[in-house]
Motif scaffolding. Sequence first.
Motif: not given
Length: 178
Positions: A66-67, A71-74, A78, A116-117
Amino acid sequence: MISRHDVAAVRASSRASSLLQGVRRLAAAAVLALGFAGVAQAAIDAYTFKDDAERARYTELTRELRCPKCQNQDIADSNAPIAADLRKEIYRMLGEGQSNQQIIDFMVDRYGEFVRYKPELNAHTWLLWFGPAGLLLVGAVLIGVIVVRRRRSDREDADMLSDEERQRLAHLLDKNRE
C-alpha cells in the motif's frame, strides 16, 4: 415593414448568441484540457526485467504493498512520489536477488504493518482481523435482545387489560363479526 430598430435588435441578438456559443466552446475546451492534464502527468515506470518471472514478482509486490501517502491505493497505481520511490526500491531489491519475503520485511520494517494490504495475524493485528466480525456479532446480539424485550413488552401490555376492558373488547369484536 421592418424598421432599423428591429434589424439592430436582431443583429445584437445574433452577436450575443455567437458570443454565448463561443464561451461554451471555450469552457468545453478548458474542461477537456484539465481532464487530460492528469493523464499527461501520470507516472510511467519503464523497467527492464531479465525474464517474465521477475516481471511477475515485481507486479505482485507492487500490488501487495500500500502507498503510505495515498493509503487506499497500492503502489502500482499510485502517482505519489513516495510510491515511485518504493517501486524503484522494489526494482533495485529484485535486481539484487532478494526474495519477496525479504522485500516485504524491509518495507514493513521501514513503514510498519500499514504498508501491507494483508497484514500478518499477530498480537498487533488481531483487532484488525477479528474486529469487524466481533462488531457484527455484537450488533446481531444487540438486535436480538431488543426484539426479545419488545415481544415481552407487547405481551405484558396485552395482559394489562382490566376485566371491564376485556368484556368491551370482546363485545366490539363480536359486533364486527356480524
